[in-house]
Design an enzyme around this catalytic site. Structure first.
Site, PDB file in Angstrom:
ATOM      1  N   TYR A  21       0.832  -1.222   0.000  1.00  0.00           N
ATOM      2  CA  TYR A  21       0.000   0.000   0.000  1.00  0.00           C
ATOM      3  C   TYR A  21       0.864   1.269   0.000  1.00  0.00           C
ATOM      4  O   TYR A  21       0.330   2.379  -0.076  1.00  0.00           O
ATOM      5  CB  TYR A  21      -0.928   0.052   1.227  1.00  0.00           C
ATOM      6  CG  TYR A  21      -1.845  -1.137   1.398  1.00  0.00           C
ATOM      7  CD1 TYR A  21      -2.051  -2.053   0.370  1.00  0.00           C
ATOM      8  CD2 TYR A  21      -2.511  -1.354   2.595  1.00  0.00           C
ATOM      9  CE1 TYR A  21      -2.883  -3.146   0.528  1.00  0.00           C
ATOM     10  CE2 TYR A  21      -3.353  -2.449   2.760  1.00  0.00           C
ATOM     11  CZ  TYR A  21      -3.521  -3.336   1.724  1.00  0.00           C
ATOM     12  OH  TYR A  21      -4.337  -4.422   1.901  1.00  0.00           O
TER      13      TYR A  21
ATOM     14  N   HIS B 161       0.922 -11.567   2.355  1.00  0.00           N
ATOM     15  CA  HIS B 161      -0.179 -10.910   1.637  1.00  0.00           C
ATOM     16  C   HIS B 161      -0.974 -11.884   0.770  1.00  0.00           C
ATOM     17  O   HIS B 161      -2.191 -11.799   0.674  1.00  0.00           O
ATOM     18  CB  HIS B 161       0.383  -9.780   0.763  1.00  0.00           C
ATOM     19  CG  HIS B 161      -0.599  -8.692   0.490  1.00  0.00           C
ATOM     20  ND1 HIS B 161      -0.297  -7.371   0.595  1.00  0.00           N
ATOM     21  CD2 HIS B 161      -1.890  -8.720   0.118  1.00  0.00           C
ATOM     22  CE1 HIS B 161      -1.351  -6.627   0.300  1.00  0.00           C
ATOM     23  NE2 HIS B 161      -2.331  -7.434   0.002  1.00  0.00           N
TER      24      HIS B 161
HETATM   25  P1  NAP Z   1     -13.985  -1.339   1.543  1.00  0.00           P
HETATM   26  O1  NAP Z   1     -13.657  -1.126   2.952  1.00  0.00           O
HETATM   27  O2  NAP Z   1     -14.925  -2.414   1.175  1.00  0.00           O
HETATM   28  O3  NAP Z   1     -14.577  -0.023   0.894  1.00  0.00           O
HETATM   29  C1  NAP Z   1     -13.937   1.209   0.984  1.00  0.00           C
HETATM   30  C2  NAP Z   1     -14.864   2.207   0.353  1.00  0.00           C
HETATM   31  O4  NAP Z   1     -16.015   2.341   1.174  1.00  0.00           O
HETATM   32  C3  NAP Z   1     -14.278   3.571   0.191  1.00  0.00           C
HETATM   33  O5  NAP Z   1     -14.659   4.062  -1.067  1.00  0.00           O
HETATM   34  C4  NAP Z   1     -14.935   4.389   1.318  1.00  0.00           C
HETATM   35  O6  NAP Z   1     -15.127   5.709   0.910  1.00  0.00           O
HETATM   36  C5  NAP Z   1     -16.255   3.701   1.446  1.00  0.00           C
HETATM   37  N1  NAP Z   1     -16.795   3.778   2.810  1.00  0.00           N
HETATM   38  C6  NAP Z   1     -16.177   3.463   3.980  1.00  0.00           C
HETATM   39  N2  NAP Z   1     -17.012   3.632   5.011  1.00  0.00           N
HETATM   40  C7  NAP Z   1     -18.176   4.074   4.499  1.00  0.00           C
HETATM   41  C8  NAP Z   1     -19.407   4.438   5.070  1.00  0.00           C
HETATM   42  N3  NAP Z   1     -19.616   4.367   6.379  1.00  0.00           N
HETATM   43  N4  NAP Z   1     -20.405   4.856   4.261  1.00  0.00           N
HETATM   44  C9  NAP Z   1     -20.221   4.913   2.914  1.00  0.00           C
HETATM   45  N5  NAP Z   1     -19.065   4.585   2.304  1.00  0.00           N
HETATM   46  C10 NAP Z   1     -18.048   4.155   3.099  1.00  0.00           C
HETATM   47  O7  NAP Z   1     -12.648  -1.527   0.658  1.00  0.00           O
HETATM   48  P2  NAP Z   1     -11.118  -1.433   1.020  1.00  0.00           P
HETATM   49  O8  NAP Z   1     -10.778  -0.237   1.802  1.00  0.00           O
HETATM   50  O9  NAP Z   1     -10.367  -1.630  -0.230  1.00  0.00           O
HETATM   51  O10 NAP Z   1     -10.919  -2.732   1.929  1.00  0.00           O
HETATM   52  C11 NAP Z   1     -10.767  -2.664   3.325  1.00  0.00           C
HETATM   53  C12 NAP Z   1      -9.345  -2.908   3.720  1.00  0.00           C
HETATM   54  O11 NAP Z   1      -8.997  -4.266   3.516  1.00  0.00           O
HETATM   55  C13 NAP Z   1      -8.318  -2.169   2.860  1.00  0.00           C
HETATM   56  O12 NAP Z   1      -8.270  -0.799   3.159  1.00  0.00           O
HETATM   57  C14 NAP Z   1      -7.083  -2.939   3.169  1.00  0.00           C
HETATM   58  O13 NAP Z   1      -6.552  -2.532   4.414  1.00  0.00           O
HETATM   59  C15 NAP Z   1      -7.615  -4.350   3.222  1.00  0.00           C
HETATM   60  N6  NAP Z   1      -7.439  -5.095   1.966  1.00  0.00           N
HETATM   61  C16 NAP Z   1      -6.690  -6.233   1.979  1.00  0.00           C
HETATM   62  C17 NAP Z   1      -6.517  -6.979   0.832  1.00  0.00           C
HETATM   63  C18 NAP Z   1      -5.683  -8.235   0.874  1.00  0.00           C
HETATM   64  O14 NAP Z   1      -5.420  -8.817  -0.171  1.00  0.00           O
HETATM   65  N7  NAP Z   1      -5.256  -8.670   2.018  1.00  0.00           N
HETATM   66  C19 NAP Z   1      -7.113  -6.575  -0.365  1.00  0.00           C
HETATM   67  C20 NAP Z   1      -7.876  -5.426  -0.358  1.00  0.00           C
HETATM   68  C21 NAP Z   1      -8.044  -4.692   0.803  1.00  0.00           C
HETATM   69  P3  NAP Z   1     -14.596   6.954   1.801  1.00  0.00           P
HETATM   70  O15 NAP Z   1     -13.109   6.985   1.667  1.00  0.00           O
HETATM   71  O16 NAP Z   1     -15.286   8.125   1.205  1.00  0.00           O
HETATM   72  O17 NAP Z   1     -15.034   6.704   3.219  1.00  0.00           O
END
Ligand code: NAP
Length: 465
Positions: A244, A304
């Site tokens: 990241y 990862h």
């Molecule tokens: P997510 O949490 O499913 O979605 C993030 C999106 O949701 C952003 O656009 C955010 O917008 C929005 N959001 C967050 N809270 C909200 C709310 N209360 N109401 C409306 N919209 C909301 O996706 P993600 O961040 O990609 O995934 C979560 C975490 O998982 C990542 O940040 C990362 O740390 C981890 N991850 C791990 C892997 C892996 O392979 N291990 C892969 C992907 C992700 P705003 O910014 O406007 O709030």
């Protein structure tokens, strides 16, 4: 087309061609990692033995009773041995805590009278730091160094390096209270969510918050601000990764919040990950993560996703646990087959597996498979992932449940995860969203509502990692 997009396209094509819902794939094929199978064939990995016996010896499983040794403000988490002496000790503690005045002996142990006699299961043992031993049936010892003798093992301290054990026991003669309670609130079992304190006890002996912040795609300043908003709002769990490119920002946000809001480092739990292109030289990669985060130690490090040399990288992480520089270990994007092959090859059972999970991709078979091993499941893309959130947050089933509770669709999804025993790390750059995502404990979904969301599963994987 970047790597992630290309993988998504390949995945969608595969799903279309196969006409098989991806949800039925307990082990989703991993198109990005063709070498993995070949490599594993090459290493001649055998089918895993009955997992439970191997894993029993390495780390506690879900719901297993643990013993806590309270020494002043420090607590050692002890996993009882599988023998009648430890059983009798646990039974004794069910009647109440036992306080033992211990003294230092031989520069390798603290020992004191138990006040009663337990059955013995003596054997020749060379102790290691953290061994809890019954001596002559009526004396209890906690070792911080090595001694060889015939005595009975009662248990072993979990998740602490020899130095940490020595520091907790101190220089002099400690008073140690053995208890089945982590604190005065009640007994805590591995992998079971504590909804009062918003935490879960990991098989490593450490406690982790059950909701936090994901930082994927947050650039430096946004990341610092999001981390600070989380910590200011009472959240304590942050997920980052080498990939990241924001480990420095996470460290900076945490340090600023510690100073500005007076939060002790021990309350904060930071997860980072090694990427497969680092598995070749894992020591250098771990040192780099420690340096970038600059928080003294790493609470948890994950691989990862599977890749060449993943076992080698994990073993390197194990050696950093020994040194106390990493506290808990885990995996990401590991499914049933991968876990079955991987677990017998490592010494420390992962404390956590982080996989994609949301209402449209629920991993209904994988989640219980992992949880039954005492490994905590954490979901990425809880809201579907950036670019996919609109449909999920607008889903009429979820929206109608949200209306019924007077909360948002995002809160319903996150609460649904928690009630499945899945830790949530929604990503957000918006302090309002971050606050909202922490506010998950003023309502509870009914069984019918849980079932209605379960019925939304359509095996729709949104990404590989
Ligand atoms: P997510 O949490 O499913 O979605 C993030 C999106 O949701 C952003 O656009 C955010 O917008 C929005 N959001 C967050 N809270 C909200 C709310 N209360 N109401 C409306 N919209 C909301 O996706 P993600 O961040 O990609 O995934 C979560 C975490 O998982 C990542 O940040 C990362 O740390 C981890 N991850 C791990 C892997 C892996 O392979 N291990 C892969 C992907 C992700 P705003 O910014 O406007 O709030």
């Amino acid at each position: 087309m970047n790597r992630k997009k290309m993988l998504s396209v390949i995945m969608m094509l595969l799903m279309l061609l196969a006409c098989v819902p991806a949800c039925q794939a307990v082990n989703p094929p991993n198109p990005s990692n063709p070498s993995q199978t070949a490599e594993q064939e090459h290493t001649g990995v055998q089918a895993a033995p009955e997992a439970s016996s191997d894993i029993r010896s390495e780390s506690p499983s879900k719901g297993e009773t643990l013993i806590y040794a309270h020494i002043g403000e420090k607590t050692l988490v002890i996993r009882p041995e599988n023998n009648s002496s430890a059983e009798a000790f646990v039974e004794l503690l069910q009647d109440g805590d036992i306080t033992v005045d211990m003294h230092d002996y031989g520069s390798f142990e603290k020992v004191g009278p138990l006040g009663t006699t337990l059955p013995t299961n003596d054997e020749s043992i060379t102790t290691e730091p953290g061994d809890v031993i019954l001596y002559q049936g009526n004396q209890i010892t906690i070792y911080y160094d090595t001694n060889s003798w015939n005595f009975t093992r009662l248990g072993k301290v979990q998740g602490m390096s020899p130095d940490e054990i020595r520091a907790a026991l101190g220089e002099g003669d400690p008073t140690v209270t053995f208890s089945l309670k982590e604190d005065s609130e009640g007994a805590i079992a591995v992998g079971v969510f504590d909804f009062e304190n918003h935490t879960v006890l990991l098989n490593s002996g450490y406690t982790m918050p059950i909701m936090g912040l994901g930082t994927y795609s947050l650039d430096h300043d946004t990341c610092v601000n999001s981390v600070k908003a989380l910590l200011k709002g009472g959240g304590r769990l942050i997920d980052t990764a080498y990939m990241y490119h924001n480990e420095e920002a996470v460290g900076e946000g945490v340090r600023q919040a510690m100073e500005e809001y007076g939060i002790p480092r021990e309350e904060i739990f930071v997860i980072t990950k090694l990427y497969p292109n680092q598995f070749d030289d894992p020591e250098a990669a771990i040192e780099m993560a420690l340096k970038k985060l600059d928080l003294g130690y790493i609470d948890m490090m994950l691989l990862h996703h599977p890749g060449t040399n993943d076992v080698k990288a994990y073993k390197a992480m194990e050696s950093y646990v020994e040194q106390g520089k990493i506290r808990s270990l885990g995996l990401s994007n590991w499914y049933v087959e991968e876990l079955t092959e991987f677990l017998p090859q490592v010494a420390i059972t992962p404390a956590l597996v982080q996989n994609e999970i949301h209402p449209y991709y629920q991993e209904q078979d994988v989640v219980p498979f992992i949880q039954e091993k005492g490994i905590v499941v954490q979901c990425w893309y809880p809201l579907g992932g950036r670019g996919h959130t609109a449909e999920l947050l607008g889903d009429e089933t979820i929206v109608s449940i949200a209306k019924a509770h007077g909360v948002s669709a995002a809160q319903v999804i996150l609460r649904w995860d928690l009630q499945r025993g899945i830790v949530v790390i929604p990503g957000s750059s918006n302090p309002e969203h971050i606050r909202e995502n922490l506010d998950l404990f003023g309502f509870e979904l009914t069984e019918e509502e849980m079932a209605a969301i379960r019925a939304l599963d359509r095996g729709e994987k949104h990404d590989w990692y």
